[in-house]
Design a protein around this motif. Structure first.
Motif, PDB file in Angstrom:
ATOM      1  N   SER A   1       8.067  -4.267   8.625  1.00 56.88           N
ATOM      2  CA  SER A   1       6.923  -3.992   7.770  1.00 56.88           C
ATOM      3  C   SER A   1       5.763  -4.878   8.211  1.00 56.88           C
ATOM      4  O   SER A   1       5.926  -5.791   9.034  1.00 56.88           O
ATOM      5  CB  SER A   1       7.270  -4.282   6.310  1.00 56.88           C
ATOM      6  N   GLU A   2       4.609  -4.615   7.655  1.00 54.30           N
ATOM      7  CA  GLU A   2       3.450  -5.469   7.944  1.00 54.30           C
ATOM      8  C   GLU A   2       3.732  -6.897   7.480  1.00 54.30           C
ATOM      9  O   GLU A   2       3.398  -7.874   8.167  1.00 54.30           O
ATOM     10  CB  GLU A   2       2.215  -4.903   7.241  1.00 54.30           C
TER      11      GLU A   2
ATOM     12  N   THR B   1      -2.097  -1.793  12.298  1.00 53.64           N
ATOM     13  CA  THR B   1      -1.421  -0.712  11.581  1.00 53.64           C
ATOM     14  C   THR B   1      -2.300   0.519  11.553  1.00 53.64           C
ATOM     15  O   THR B   1      -3.524   0.445  11.693  1.00 53.64           O
ATOM     16  CB  THR B   1      -1.102  -1.109  10.122  1.00 53.64           C
TER      17      THR B   1
ATOM     18  N   LYS C   1      -2.337   4.258   9.123  1.00 54.14           N
ATOM     19  CA  LYS C   1      -1.729   5.045   8.048  1.00 54.14           C
ATOM     20  C   LYS C   1      -2.433   6.387   7.965  1.00 54.14           C
ATOM     21  O   LYS C   1      -3.668   6.456   8.001  1.00 54.14           O
ATOM     22  CB  LYS C   1      -1.829   4.303   6.714  1.00 54.14           C
TER      23      LYS C   1
ATOM     24  N   ASP D   1       0.819  -1.210   0.000  1.00 45.61           N
ATOM     25  CA  ASP D   1       0.000   0.000   0.000  1.00 45.61           C
ATOM     26  C   ASP D   1       0.857   1.266   0.000  1.00 45.61           C
ATOM     27  O   ASP D   1       0.433   2.306  -0.513  1.00 45.61           O
ATOM     28  CB  ASP D   1      -0.983   0.007   1.175  1.00 45.61           C
ATOM     29  N   MET D   2       2.069   1.176   0.549  1.00 44.08           N
ATOM     30  CA  MET D   2       2.998   2.307   0.494  1.00 44.08           C
ATOM     31  C   MET D   2       3.747   2.324  -0.836  1.00 44.08           C
ATOM     32  O   MET D   2       4.026   3.394  -1.397  1.00 44.08           O
ATOM     33  CB  MET D   2       3.966   2.245   1.662  1.00 44.08           C
TER      34      MET D   2
ATOM     35  N   THR E   1       2.984  10.725   3.830  1.00 40.80           N
ATOM     36  CA  THR E   1       2.199   9.564   4.246  1.00 40.80           C
ATOM     37  C   THR E   1       3.007   8.770   5.257  1.00 40.80           C
ATOM     38  O   THR E   1       4.170   8.430   5.008  1.00 40.80           O
ATOM     39  CB  THR E   1       1.834   8.673   3.046  1.00 40.80           C
TER      40      THR E   1
ATOM     41  N   ALA F   1      -0.411   9.772  13.627  1.00 36.44           N
ATOM     42  CA  ALA F   1      -0.610   8.338  13.461  1.00 36.44           C
ATOM     43  C   ALA F   1      -0.721   7.661  14.828  1.00 36.44           C
ATOM     44  O   ALA F   1      -1.591   6.783  15.046  1.00 36.44           O
ATOM     45  CB  ALA F   1       0.519   7.726  12.651  1.00 36.44           C
TER      46      ALA F   1
ATOM     47  N   LYS G   1       2.954   5.371   7.822  1.00 37.43           N
ATOM     48  CA  LYS G   1       2.341   4.114   8.246  1.00 37.43           C
ATOM     49  C   LYS G   1       3.145   3.569   9.419  1.00 37.43           C
ATOM     50  O   LYS G   1       4.377   3.477   9.346  1.00 37.43           O
ATOM     51  CB  LYS G   1       2.330   3.098   7.109  1.00 37.43           C
TER      52      LYS G   1
END
Length: 445
Positions: free
Chosen positions: A344-345, A357, A359, A193-194, A376, A440, A378
């Motif tokens: 990361s996820e 998470t 974002k 998604d990033m 952005t 966030a 996350k």
């Protein structure tokens, strides 16, 4: 005491300099470099292509003569070590210019041999115009090819760090750039998604992206003229291969040394291998990850310099432990800055850690000060404890500031609430009253 170091770049020479500071004048320090260049910034080489760095000479921190004349280090070039005899405490190899063999005894040995680009066994890979970038000679070869052949279309196999930096710098000099990536995204260390933000930037700036295709071969008589994948054939005038790196550990015996899954040398926090009096550091060694609480392999210049310094200190009896990494990196790609740290996820799933998470897309600075400074953020955090596990930040301004705050928070095992409590700097040209990473963090409570 006789110290021998294999490798003359970041970790090797950081160790050598530490040994000179921490040992007696009577000690002997020998460094063995298989190439001809010492102590240079490999990360700056892509920018030589576009002229943002004027010359390969500009990335050299210290020429070999400085180590010899100023610091008394017996710094040798064109010395390729091919074997280590740990029982006799001796290294053996070949002087690559003369072809003569050599052997050198040691009391303490550091292996700081770095990494090399992976060269797949693709048909036609030896054609002229198919190149990789790792060191100064590679960069000179690329520049020479550009000068003599004036390629219009450049294809980059692999969309990792170096691939994106090369893409940017070839676009800078007016080339048509194509990236072929076997997976479905650029920059695999970050989440999809990033990565979509990077894809959008590439497409807007005219970089052609080919996903989920595997390079099979190349065509051409003497010079490459096309890349053949498992699905298509793409005309090209030049190819840059960037499909990963492998540790230069061929000189050690797998039967004797403990190696990791990538071939890296396993070291403890004092940079010691499992063999007495032999140390390893930098890109050829393992890197303890504080977030994973496991050995990892994340070859970066910052880590190489730290591990080299710590290896040198321990080799002269100044006990110092390496505190580990959290996996921090940053990259400039066209008009975007891309930063990541921690897990990361995807990595969190692989480690079976219950997580969540958040974002946010917001302004990097006060929204009324300048328009269009979007960022952005996350963050990945442990579901129950709210312990921060990782973060990814992409934007046109202020990414470095945010990713370094997240890296510091990870180092200190902070929760999202503690992140929210940090007293971060604010003025309209630099931030809003609520920093994006704290925006966030608020969403996790």
């Amino acid at each position: 005491m006789k110290y021998v170091i294999i490798g003359g770049d970041a970790s090797g020479m950081s160790a050598a300099m530490q040994i000179t500071r921490g040992s007696e004048d009577s000690n002997e320090i020998i460094t063995l470099e298989r190439g001809q260049y010492y102590s240079y910034g490999q990360c700056g080489l892509p920018y030589v292509i576009s002229g943002q760095v004027e010359s390969t000479e500009d990335v050299i921190a210290r020429p070999v003569e400085v180590f010899r004349e100023k610091y008394g280090i017996d710094a040798r070039i064109h010395h390729n070590v091919t074997e280590i005899d740990e029982k006799k405490q001796m290294v053996k190899g070949i002087e690559t210019i003369s072809g003569k063999p050599f052997q050198i005894e040691y009391d303490k040995l550091l292996i700081a041999t770095g990494v090399s680009p992976v060269q797949p066994d693709w048909e036609g890979i030896k054609l002229d115009g198919i190149l990789s970038m790792k060191d100064i000679p590679d960069t000179k070869e690329i520049l020479n090819y550009i000068d003599h052949h004036q390629p219009e279309t450049v294809t980059i196999a692999g969309g990792g760090f170096i691939g994106l930096e090369l893409a940017e710098n070839f676009k800078e000099i007016g080339k048509n750039v194509r990236i072929i990536q076997r997976s479905n995204q650029l920059m695999n260390p970050i989440d999809y998604d990033m990565a979509e933000l990077i894809h959008k930037e590439a497409e807007e700036k005219g970089v052609e992206l080919i996903f989920e295709e595997s390079v099979q071969s190349f065509s051409g008589d003497h010079h490459v003229n096309a890349v053949v994948t498992d699905q298509n054939k793409y005309p090209t005038d030049m190819v840059l291969i960037n499909v990963g790196v492998k540790p230069n550990t061929e000189l050690v015996s797998r039967a004797d040394f403990h190696l990791g899954s990538k071939g890296e040398m396993i070291v403890n926090s004092y940079m010691e291998t499992n063999i007495p009096n032999i140390y390893a550091a930098g890109d050829c060694a393992s890197h303890y990850n504080r977030v994973k609480q496991l050995n990892d392999f994340v070859p970066l210049g910052t880590t190489a310099n730290k591990q080299g310094m710590i290896a040198g200190m321990n080799m002269v009896g100044q006990h110092r432990a390496f505190q580990g990494i959290v996996g921090t990196s940053i990259l400039k790609f066209l008009d975007l800055d891309i930063g990541r740290t921690g897990l990361s996820e995807k990595e969190t799933k692989q480690l079976n850690i219950p997580y969540d998470t958040v974002k946010v897309e917001t302004n990097a600075i006060a929204g009324y000060y300048k328009k269009g400074q979007k960022i952005t953020v996350k963050i990945v955090y442990e579901k129950q404890s709210k312990r921060l596990l990782g973060g990814q930040v992409i934007g046109v301004k202020g990414v470095d500031k945010r990713i370094d705050v997240l890296a510091t928070a990870l180092y200190h095992n902070m929760t999202t609430e503690q992140l929210l409590n940090l007293d971060l700097s604010y003025a309209p040209p630099y931030n809003g009253v609520w920093d994006p990473i704290q925006q966030a963090a608020r969403k996790t409570l």
